[in-house]
Design a protein around this motif. Structure first.
Motif, PDB file in Angstrom:
ATOM      1  N   ILE A   4      -7.464  45.903 -12.382  1.00  0.00           N
ATOM      2  CA  ILE A   4      -6.560  45.150 -11.507  1.00  0.00           C
ATOM      3  C   ILE A   4      -5.790  44.143 -12.362  1.00  0.00           C
ATOM      4  N   PRO A   5      -4.454  44.047 -12.179  1.00  0.00           N
ATOM      5  CA  PRO A   5      -3.672  43.126 -13.009  1.00  0.00           C
ATOM      6  C   PRO A   5      -4.213  41.696 -12.931  1.00  0.00           C
ATOM      7  N   SER A   6      -4.194  41.014 -14.062  1.00  0.00           N
ATOM      8  CA  SER A   6      -4.744  39.659 -14.106  1.00  0.00           C
ATOM      9  C   SER A   6      -3.996  38.723 -13.159  1.00  0.00           C
ATOM     10  N   GLU A   7      -2.673  38.976 -12.942  1.00  0.00           N
ATOM     11  CA  GLU A   7      -1.914  38.095 -12.031  1.00  0.00           C
ATOM     12  C   GLU A   7      -2.494  38.169 -10.623  1.00  0.00           C
ATOM     13  N   ALA A   8      -3.003  39.374 -10.249  1.00  0.00           N
ATOM     14  CA  ALA A   8      -3.544  39.521  -8.889  1.00  0.00           C
ATOM     15  C   ALA A   8      -4.897  38.838  -8.750  1.00  0.00           C
ATOM     16  N   LEU A   9      -5.579  38.615  -9.865  1.00  0.00           N
ATOM     17  CA  LEU A   9      -6.907  38.017  -9.805  1.00  0.00           C
ATOM     18  C   LEU A   9      -6.892  36.526 -10.101  1.00  0.00           C
ATOM     19  N   SER A  10      -5.826  36.053 -10.741  1.00  0.00           N
ATOM     20  CA  SER A  10      -5.821  34.665 -11.197  1.00  0.00           C
ATOM     21  C   SER A  10      -5.791  33.706 -10.016  1.00  0.00           C
ATOM     22  N   MET A 121       3.249  31.955   1.610  1.00  0.00           N
ATOM     23  CA  MET A 121       3.002  31.203   2.846  1.00  0.00           C
ATOM     24  C   MET A 121       2.441  32.157   3.892  1.00  0.00           C
ATOM     25  N   GLN A 122       1.232  31.918   4.321  1.00  0.00           N
ATOM     26  CA  GLN A 122       0.592  32.809   5.277  1.00  0.00           C
ATOM     27  C   GLN A 122       0.067  32.024   6.463  1.00  0.00           C
ATOM     28  N   MET A 123      -0.092  32.734   7.570  1.00  0.00           N
ATOM     29  CA  MET A 123      -0.601  32.092   8.779  1.00  0.00           C
ATOM     30  C   MET A 123      -1.894  32.783   9.207  1.00  0.00           C
ATOM     31  N   ILE A 124      -2.875  32.002   9.602  1.00  0.00           N
ATOM     32  CA  ILE A 124      -4.127  32.551  10.132  1.00  0.00           C
ATOM     33  C   ILE A 124      -4.206  32.155  11.598  1.00  0.00           C
ATOM     34  N   PHE A 125      -4.322  33.163  12.462  1.00  0.00           N
ATOM     35  CA  PHE A 125      -4.169  32.919  13.896  1.00  0.00           C
ATOM     36  C   PHE A 125      -5.500  32.617  14.580  1.00  0.00           C
ATOM     37  N   GLN A 126      -5.365  32.203  15.853  1.00  0.00           N
ATOM     38  CA  GLN A 126      -6.527  31.751  16.607  1.00  0.00           C
ATOM     39  C   GLN A 126      -7.501  32.875  16.930  1.00  0.00           C
ATOM     40  N   ASP A 140      -7.857  48.929   4.836  1.00  0.00           N
ATOM     41  CA  ASP A 140      -6.394  48.979   4.967  1.00  0.00           C
ATOM     42  C   ASP A 140      -5.835  47.660   5.506  1.00  0.00           C
ATOM     43  N   ILE A 141      -6.588  47.026   6.425  1.00  0.00           N
ATOM     44  CA  ILE A 141      -6.131  45.731   6.962  1.00  0.00           C
ATOM     45  C   ILE A 141      -5.955  44.735   5.820  1.00  0.00           C
ATOM     46  N   VAL A 142      -6.934  44.702   4.938  1.00  0.00           N
ATOM     47  CA  VAL A 142      -6.892  43.717   3.843  1.00  0.00           C
ATOM     48  C   VAL A 142      -6.055  44.227   2.668  1.00  0.00           C
ATOM     49  N   GLY A 143      -6.095  45.537   2.443  1.00  0.00           N
ATOM     50  CA  GLY A 143      -5.493  46.060   1.210  1.00  0.00           C
ATOM     51  C   GLY A 143      -4.076  46.573   1.329  1.00  0.00           C
ATOM     52  N   GLU A 144      -3.546  46.657   2.558  1.00  0.00           N
ATOM     53  CA  GLU A 144      -2.220  47.258   2.719  1.00  0.00           C
ATOM     54  C   GLU A 144      -1.116  46.390   2.099  1.00  0.00           C
ATOM     55  N   ALA A 145      -1.089  45.108   2.465  1.00  0.00           N
ATOM     56  CA  ALA A 145       0.013  44.251   1.997  1.00  0.00           C
ATOM     57  C   ALA A 145       0.043  44.104   0.472  1.00  0.00           C
ATOM     58  N   PRO A 146      -1.100  43.932  -0.215  1.00  0.00           N
ATOM     59  CA  PRO A 146      -1.032  43.825  -1.676  1.00  0.00           C
ATOM     60  C   PRO A 146      -0.459  45.083  -2.333  1.00  0.00           C
ATOM     61  N   VAL A 147      -0.720  46.274  -1.728  1.00  0.00           N
ATOM     62  CA  VAL A 147      -0.144  47.511  -2.276  1.00  0.00           C
ATOM     63  C   VAL A 147       1.355  47.543  -1.999  1.00  0.00           C
ATOM     64  N   VAL A 148       1.716  47.255  -0.737  1.00  0.00           N
ATOM     65  CA  VAL A 148       3.132  47.300  -0.340  1.00  0.00           C
ATOM     66  C   VAL A 148       3.968  46.358  -1.210  1.00  0.00           C
ATOM     67  N   HIS A 149       3.402  45.192  -1.526  1.00  0.00           N
ATOM     68  CA  HIS A 149       4.168  44.205  -2.295  1.00  0.00           C
ATOM     69  C   HIS A 149       3.962  44.332  -3.801  1.00  0.00           C
ATOM     70  N   GLY A 150       3.273  45.392  -4.208  1.00  0.00           N
ATOM     71  CA  GLY A 150       3.181  45.682  -5.644  1.00  0.00           C
ATOM     72  C   GLY A 150       2.212  44.804  -6.424  1.00  0.00           C
ATOM     73  N   VAL A 198      -2.806  38.453  -0.506  1.00  0.00           N
ATOM     74  CA  VAL A 198      -1.448  38.405  -1.075  1.00  0.00           C
ATOM     75  C   VAL A 198      -1.237  37.124  -1.880  1.00  0.00           C
ATOM     76  N   LYS A 199      -2.335  36.452  -2.208  1.00  0.00           N
ATOM     77  CA  LYS A 199      -2.320  35.291  -3.095  1.00  0.00           C
ATOM     78  C   LYS A 199      -1.402  34.164  -2.617  1.00  0.00           C
ATOM     79  N   PRO A 200      -1.638  33.688  -1.395  1.00  0.00           N
ATOM     80  CA  PRO A 200      -0.814  32.589  -0.886  1.00  0.00           C
ATOM     81  C   PRO A 200      -1.173  31.264  -1.558  1.00  0.00           C
ATOM     82  N   GLU A 201      -0.254  30.319  -1.469  1.00  0.00           N
ATOM     83  CA  GLU A 201      -0.537  28.949  -1.918  1.00  0.00           C
ATOM     84  C   GLU A 201      -0.630  28.001  -0.723  1.00  0.00           C
ATOM     85  N   PHE A 202       0.040  28.404   0.384  1.00  0.00           N
ATOM     86  CA  PHE A 202       0.105  27.541   1.559  1.00  0.00           C
ATOM     87  C   PHE A 202      -0.346  28.341   2.781  1.00  0.00           C
TER      88      PHE A 202
END
Ligand code: SF4
Length: 351
Positions: A4-10, A121-126, A140-150, A198-202
């Motif tokens: 896995i690329p180091s950027e995705a793990l950092s 920037m991500q949102m976590i809902f109620q 797929d719920i967790v892994g779809e977006a990281p694949v889609v966004h490369g 997807v490695k959010p900061e906020f």
């Protein structure tokens, strides 16, 4: 060894507290046009003039959140706090004002840069169940977006999802299961893992523990705090539970009918609330059994956001209302370093 690329793990880069705000909202407003009811639609068919009702859900709000800060956002149901959270992460377009990220306006980004920025920037809902697609497996719920966004390749997905599930305290061997096969607390963790993937900061957490049992709430709150310190995350934590906000936040922002009425460092605001609305909210804490900390609406109906009271929106419920409170809204003034309040009583106190 992982491929896995180091950027995705950092981990997210550290940002010193007190630096330029990570996220900033300047004079943001959100207006919704209320749908016509059936009688008005019929009148309109016969040529009557179109009538629109405007809800000012958020009205000229300024909010700056520094990197690694946890800001609690509090107010009664319908005060606009969820709408403000959605504006902060870009899930809703602004009606007025601007959003900035590290001092740069987000509205001027090119589409590709805006998509990349959005991941931060991500949102976590109620409701963790409603927020998860019941027909998708967790992998797929967790892994779809990281694949889609490369961020990772499809081949890396299983290992990457396993790492995310470990991070939120879930057994990676369960990743082939569907959401209904998990408890409420586990589903909340899946939602958090999906956002972190997807490695959010906020993160905007909108009543993210409200639907959970009290004992599970504590576990998930501890997870939020552990993740914040491990990943240097920045939170806007929306909650109706003042105990939760007091526990988790560095700073608290109080909203009333679309406007910020008070903000300040958590310990100071809880020890000495300035605005009459904040005072009323905090006065209710001790009266609620059995947990003695859940927010309940204060006395008097909250006015409709369709027709908010003139001047200071709080004046019909305020025991200290003066004549000018009904005419002009008080400005949000800095009453002490880091303490802001919108109330004319502060002018009187200074005289
Ligand atoms: Fe009460 Fe007036 Fe202050 Fe509003 S501005 S909170 S009505 S005293």
């Amino acid at each position: 060894m992982s491929d896995i690329p180091s950027e995705a793990l950092s981990e997210s880069p550290l940002a010193p507290a007190g630096a330029l705000p990570l996220v900033e909202l300047r004079g943001v407003s959100k207006r919704f046009v209320k749908a016509l009811d059936s009688s008005m639609r019929i009148a309109n068919l016969f040529g009557a003039g179109m009538r629109e009702e405007i809800v000012r859900a958020v009205d000229h709000v300024d909010l700056a959140i520094r990197a690694r800060e946890v800001v609690g956002l509090v107010g009664e149901s319908g005060c606009g706090k969820s709408t403000l959270g959605r504006l902060a992460v870009g899930l809703l377009p602004l009606s007025a004002g601007e959003r900035l990220w590290q001092g740069k306006p987000l509205g001027s980004l090119a589409p590709a840069a805006a998509r990349e920025q959005q991941l931060k920037m991500q949102m976590i809902f109620q409701d963790p169940y409603a927020a998860l697609n019941p027909r998708m497996r967790v992998v797929d719920i967790v892994g779809e977006a990281p694949v889609v966004h490369g961020l990772i390749t499809t081949r890396q997905q299983v290992e990457y999802v396993g790492l995310q599930l470990n991070r939120v305290g879930l057994d990676p061997t369960l990743m082939r299961r569907f959401p209904h096969q998990f408890s409420g607390g586990q589903r909340a963790r899946i939602g958090i893992a999906r956002s972190l993937a997807v490695k959010p900061e906020f993160l905007v957490c909108d009543e993210s523990v409200a639907a959970l049992d009290v004992s599970i709430q504590a576990q998930v709150l501890n997870l939020f705090m552990d993740l914040q310190s491990a990943l240097s995350l920045t939170y806007l934590f929306i909650s109706h539970d003042l105990g939760v906000v007091q526990h988790i936040s560095d700073r608290v922002v109080i909203m009333y009918l679309g406007r910020v009425v008070e903000s300040g460092p958590t310990a100071e605001l809880f020890a000495a609330p300035n605005h009459p609305y904040t005072q009323a909210l905090l006065a209710e804490i001790g009266r609620v059994e059995p947990r003695k900390r859940v927010f309940v609406p204060i006395k008097g109906e909250i006015p409709s956001p369709l027709a908010p009271p003139s001047g200071c929106h709080f004046h019909p419920r305020c025991p200290y209302a003066m004549a000018k409170c009904k005419d002009v809204a008080p400005p949000l003034d800095e009453i002490a370093p880091g303490r802001w309040s919108a109330c004319y009583l502060n002018d009187v106190a200074l005289q």
